[in-house]
Design a protein around this motif. Structure first.
Motif, PDB file in Angstrom:
ATOM      1  N   VAL A 270      31.116  50.584  50.532  1.00  0.00           N
ATOM      2  CA  VAL A 270      30.273  49.132  50.347  1.00  0.00           C
ATOM      3  C   VAL A 270      29.031  48.919  49.483  1.00  0.00           C
ATOM      4  N   GLN A 271      28.715  50.399  48.806  1.00  0.00           N
ATOM      5  CA  GLN A 271      27.938  50.408  47.634  1.00  0.00           C
ATOM      6  C   GLN A 271      28.373  50.090  47.224  1.00  0.00           C
ATOM      7  N   LEU A 272      29.559  50.206  46.276  1.00  0.00           N
ATOM      8  CA  LEU A 272      30.276  50.393  45.046  1.00  0.00           C
ATOM      9  C   LEU A 272      29.842  48.581  44.783  1.00  0.00           C
ATOM     10  N   ARG A 273      31.003  47.829  46.139  1.00  0.00           N
ATOM     11  CA  ARG A 273      30.968  47.097  45.843  1.00  0.00           C
ATOM     12  C   ARG A 273      30.485  45.743  46.191  1.00  0.00           C
ATOM     13  N   GLU A 274      29.143  46.987  46.849  1.00  0.00           N
ATOM     14  CA  GLU A 274      27.552  45.764  46.547  1.00  0.00           C
ATOM     15  C   GLU A 274      27.265  45.452  44.806  1.00  0.00           C
ATOM     16  N   ALA A 275      27.633  46.626  44.814  1.00  0.00           N
ATOM     17  CA  ALA A 275      26.666  46.746  43.175  1.00  0.00           C
ATOM     18  C   ALA A 275      27.385  46.292  42.583  1.00  0.00           C
ATOM     19  N   MET A 276      28.843  45.544  42.314  1.00  0.00           N
ATOM     20  CA  MET A 276      29.894  44.872  41.292  1.00  0.00           C
ATOM     21  C   MET A 276      29.869  43.800  41.602  1.00  0.00           C
ATOM     22  N   VAL A 277      29.393  42.916  42.324  1.00  0.00           N
ATOM     23  CA  VAL A 277      29.279  41.759  42.915  1.00  0.00           C
ATOM     24  C   VAL A 277      28.273  41.298  42.278  1.00  0.00           C
ATOM     25  N   ARG A 278      27.215  42.263  41.507  1.00  0.00           N
ATOM     26  CA  ARG A 278      26.236  41.818  41.056  1.00  0.00           C
ATOM     27  C   ARG A 278      26.735  41.612  39.814  1.00  0.00           C
ATOM     28  N   ARG A 279      27.840  42.029  39.512  1.00  0.00           N
ATOM     29  CA  ARG A 279      27.897  42.190  37.574  1.00  0.00           C
ATOM     30  C   ARG A 279      29.286  41.015  37.235  1.00  0.00           C
ATOM     31  N   GLY A 280      29.916  40.364  38.819  1.00  0.00           N
ATOM     32  CA  GLY A 280      30.513  39.289  39.273  1.00  0.00           C
ATOM     33  C   GLY A 280      32.219  40.056  39.026  1.00  0.00           C
ATOM     34  N   LEU A 281      32.422  41.825  39.462  1.00  0.00           N
ATOM     35  CA  LEU A 281      33.466  42.386  39.704  1.00  0.00           C
ATOM     36  C   LEU A 281      33.873  42.422  41.533  1.00  0.00           C
ATOM     37  N   HIS A 282      35.449  41.974  41.919  1.00  0.00           N
ATOM     38  CA  HIS A 282      35.188  42.195  43.562  1.00  0.00           C
ATOM     39  C   HIS A 282      36.165  43.491  43.273  1.00  0.00           C
ATOM     40  N   ILE A 283      36.232  44.551  43.949  1.00  0.00           N
ATOM     41  CA  ILE A 283      36.688  45.542  44.235  1.00  0.00           C
ATOM     42  C   ILE A 283      37.222  45.453  45.823  1.00  0.00           C
ATOM     43  N   SER A 284      38.903  45.586  45.600  1.00  0.00           N
ATOM     44  CA  SER A 284      39.225  45.665  46.569  1.00  0.00           C
ATOM     45  C   SER A 284      40.695  46.950  46.189  1.00  0.00           C
ATOM     46  N   GLU A 285      41.029  47.159  46.908  1.00  0.00           N
ATOM     47  CA  GLU A 285      42.515  48.323  47.147  1.00  0.00           C
ATOM     48  C   GLU A 285      43.784  48.016  46.670  1.00  0.00           C
ATOM     49  N   TYR A 286      43.476  46.713  45.951  1.00  0.00           N
ATOM     50  CA  TYR A 286      44.558  46.065  44.828  1.00  0.00           C
ATOM     51  C   TYR A 286      43.939  45.728  43.760  1.00  0.00           C
ATOM     52  N   VAL A 288      40.657  44.947  40.216  1.00  0.00           N
ATOM     53  CA  VAL A 288      39.326  44.598  39.997  1.00  0.00           C
ATOM     54  C   VAL A 288      39.050  43.293  39.681  1.00  0.00           C
ATOM     55  N   LEU A 289      38.934  42.202  40.327  1.00  0.00           N
ATOM     56  CA  LEU A 289      38.661  41.221  40.153  1.00  0.00           C
ATOM     57  C   LEU A 289      37.381  41.068  39.517  1.00  0.00           C
ATOM     58  N   ASP A 290      37.861  39.878  38.261  1.00  0.00           N
ATOM     59  CA  ASP A 290      36.966  39.449  37.162  1.00  0.00           C
ATOM     60  C   ASP A 290      36.330  38.270  37.444  1.00  0.00           C
ATOM     61  N   ASP A 291      35.054  38.002  38.055  1.00  0.00           N
ATOM     62  CA  ASP A 291      35.237  36.766  38.319  1.00  0.00           C
ATOM     63  C   ASP A 291      34.887  35.753  36.631  1.00  0.00           C
ATOM     64  N   GLU A 292      34.418  36.950  35.908  1.00  0.00           N
ATOM     65  CA  GLU A 292      34.739  35.494  34.336  1.00  0.00           C
ATOM     66  C   GLU A 292      36.216  34.963  33.660  1.00  0.00           C
ATOM     67  N   THR A 293      36.582  35.971  33.794  1.00  0.00           N
ATOM     68  CA  THR A 293      38.357  35.916  33.602  1.00  0.00           C
ATOM     69  C   THR A 293      39.142  35.399  34.453  1.00  0.00           C
ATOM     70  N   GLY A 294      38.670  35.660  36.051  1.00  0.00           N
ATOM     71  CA  GLY A 294      40.101  35.443  37.215  1.00  0.00           C
ATOM     72  C   GLY A 294      40.928  36.059  36.799  1.00  0.00           C
ATOM     73  N   GLU A 295      40.689  37.542  36.191  1.00  0.00           N
ATOM     74  CA  GLU A 295      41.592  38.539  36.010  1.00  0.00           C
ATOM     75  C   GLU A 295      41.712  39.830  37.083  1.00  0.00           C
ATOM     76  N   THR A 296      42.933  40.836  37.771  1.00  0.00           N
ATOM     77  CA  THR A 296      42.505  41.264  38.572  1.00  0.00           C
ATOM     78  C   THR A 296      42.989  42.629  37.734  1.00  0.00           C
ATOM     79  N   THR A 297      42.255  43.879  37.597  1.00  0.00           N
ATOM     80  CA  THR A 297      42.890  44.634  36.618  1.00  0.00           C
ATOM     81  C   THR A 297      43.177  45.516  38.062  1.00  0.00           C
TER      82      THR A 297
END
Length: 584
Positions: A270-286, A288-297
């Motif tokens: 939870v802490q990791l995700r909250e911190a990364m949302v502020r950088r535009g990154l969304h982490i899931s088990e599948y 890491v989605l980058d808001d800027e590029t719309g791509e999931t790594t």
DNA sequence: GCCGTTTTCGGCCCGACTGTTTTCAGTCG
């Protein structure tokens, strides 16, 4: 003064009550977060409250400070008193039933006027529950099942299993899966991978050329009783010993994401995700989605996951949401101690008291483990379980060890004792005898029921004893079976730091005492930490790995632990080693 | 209710599953 555990329980209860009252979810989460912070705190939260410093604890703000003040001054929190009148205890119990939360409990209460589990069961059996909006036949059936399971456990929550029971099962299964030709990577995840005190179930993440073959292998293991929900993606199994095992078979290019996700902890993620949302990154088990590029790594390894987030890899033992993200961001993660760093063991028993092996056998086992020294610390004169060692016997043992040391090359046996700390804080051998020994551990084995101030004074008296080198298993807890006795560990730590008494992390897997939270605080306060097996047989010297795991969870480096040192350095760290540098 | 490289208000992690719903809420990990 209320203990942290009591305060945490009060905050959890208030969270439950607010949830029943329909508070916005973030408010409820705030109470749960605060409860965890209180539970994880090594210092007294009430102490901080009285000093006006409690808002320095992350998750506790002005409002909670006020409630803590009220709890301290009146013994309760006014809003909790009010809400308890509105929502009886039975309603809170309902929210704990698996599959039921505050919303559904509230619905049943409002529609049926029910506020006890017994009443609820009666209504469900009469088919009244299915008529409630949002429930149906299935909902009623599940409710009855949950109630039956609850009753069978005697109202206790789902049991957790001490890590030492779960880990061998997890490793055996992982090994069997690795041995199958279709498997590629197989890792144990979850709290077992973080070396927690206990686990609820075992999570195993794998990649394979043939997922079904892996599921079949799991199902075919002798220790497995049954398998459910088996499919291409994995399976859930139960062992004959009742351990739940979740196997997930995933695509190789996202193995890292899934392993990271299921290693947890929840707080870390939870802490990791909250911190990364502020950088535009969304982490899931599948991925890491980058808001800027719309791509999931997607990441094949866990190292790549953390790298994608701009972080170094974080050891699983640190992933508890206790500041590891900050440390990782600043590049200040500690170089954690490892089992290989250990050069000796300072707490074990022989047949002289209640051990299963002789002096010579224990020494041989320690040598086989590559140690440089071993302290023999049998129980003392008043042990009281029929295995005590009289002063005369201990004197004979000192001579026996001296003779043994003559024969040993490159290894030193220390003559020691695990002396009882009596209720008045004194030790149960004469001072002259304690002085003759190389090493004295003091432990509490009796009168656990003393109140906090008496117990703390008892311990402080022992710490101030000139020949007491270390405190053994300082809180007396047994994981999942016995809570710690009441003791102010902050004062114990302060006193030990002040006069150079070591404090032990006892590695008996059901003890791991002191725990990770206290060990971290003790090391930070300058206490020299000791990691001991407390072995009662040659084979249990290996339990040291559980103590090392607790030390790692406490962020400890090798330098902070006394028995990573070569013999001469270690001897100097003892109280008696400092008062006179002479060694016997 | 907490918190701040979007600062004192307006946000607050992510997805699966279940059973009920006709488009989703509640619960869980």
């Amino acid at each position: 003064m209320k203990t942290n555990a009591e305060i945490a329980a009060a905050l959890d209860e208030l969270g439950d009550l607010y949830e029943l009252d329909g508070a916005v979810s973030y408010r409820v989460i705030a109470y749960r977060t605060a409860a965890k912070a209180v539970r994880d705190s090594s210092v007294s939260i009430m102490g901080l409250t009285r000093e006006g410093k409690v808002t320095s604890v992350p998750g506790i703000g002005k409002t909670l400070e006020e409630k803590l003040r009220a709890l301290d001054e009146t013994g309760d929190i006014p809003s909790a008193v009010k809400l308890r009148a509105k929502f009886p205890a039975g309603l809170v119990e309902m929210t704990k039933l698996p599959g039921f939360g505050a919303k559904r409990a509230r619905q049943l209460h409002d529609a049926l006027g029910v506020d006890t589990l017994e009443g609820l069961r009666a209504l469900a059996e009469q088919g009244e529950v299915r008529k409630v909006k949002g429930f149906g036949p299935k909902g009623e059936e599940n409710l009855l099942k949950a109630l039956a399971a609850h009753e069978e456990r005697g109202g206790e929550p789902e049991p957790r299993v001490v890590l030492s029971r779960a880990l061998p099962i997890a490793l055996e299964i992982a090994e069997a899966l690795r041995a199958h030709p279709a498997s590629d990577q197989v890792e144990v995840a979850g709290s077992a991978r973080r070396w927690g005190d206990s686990v609820k179930d075992i999570d195993i993440i794998a990649t394979a050329s043939d997922a079904k073959a892996l599921v079949d292998t799991l199902a075919g293991l002798e220790i497995v009783e049954s398998v459910s929900q088996s499919g291409e993606a994995g399976a859930r199994a139960v062992t004959h010993s009742g351990m739940k095992v979740d196997l997930k078979v995933v695509a190789p290019d996202q193995f890292g994401n899934v392993l990271q996700h299921f290693t947890g902890s929840k707080a870390h993620n939870v802490q990791l995700r909250e911190a990364m949302v502020r950088r535009g990154l969304h982490i899931s088990e599948y991925g890491v989605l980058d808001d800027e590029t719309g791509e999931t790594t997607r990441c094949a390894t866990e190292e790549e996951v953390y790298e994608r987030l701009g972080l170094p890899w974080i050891p699983p033992e640190l992933r508890e949401g206790r500041g590891e993200l900050d440390a990782a961001l600043k590049g200040e993660l500690p170089q954690l101690i490892t089992l290989d760093d250990m050069r000796g063991d300072l707490h074990c028993h022989t047949t002289l008291s209640d051990g299963r092996n002789t002096l010579e056998e224990m020494v041989a086992a320690a040598q086989a483990r590559g140690y440089e020294y071993l302290a023999i610390t049998d129980h003392s004169a008043s042990h009281g379980f029929g295995n005590h060692v009289t002063p005369e016997q201990l004197e004979a043992r000192i001579d026996e060890i001296a003779a043994l040391n003559e024969r040993l090359d490159g290894f030193r046996v220390l003559a020691g004792t695990e002396s009882n700390i009596l209720p008045d804080g004194t030790l149960d051998y004469p001072d002259e005898l304690l002085e003759r020994l190389d090493w004295v551990i003091g432990s509490i084995h009796t009168s656990f029921g003393m109140d906090e101030s008496a117990m703390t004074e008892r311990m402080l008296t022992a710490i101030n004893h000139p020949w007491l080198d270390a405190i053994g298993h300082p809180t007396g807890r047994k994981i999942e079976t016995r809570p710690p006795y009441s003791i102010d560990m902050a004062r114990v730590i302060e006193a030990a730091a002040a006069n150079g008494t070591m404090i032990e992390i006892n590695s008996a897997p059901d003890r791991r005492d002191m725990n990770d939270v206290y060990a971290r605080a003790a090391a930070a306060a300058g206490v020299t930490i000791l990691i001991d097996s407390d072995a009662h047989g040659a084979e249990t010297l290996a339990n040291l790995r559980y103590g090392v795991a607790t030390a790692r969870r406490a962020w400890l480096t090798a330098a902070q632990v006394a028995n990573t040192r070569p013999l001469d350095e270690f001897l100097q760290l003892r109280k008696r080693g400092r008062s006179s540098s002479a060694t016997t």
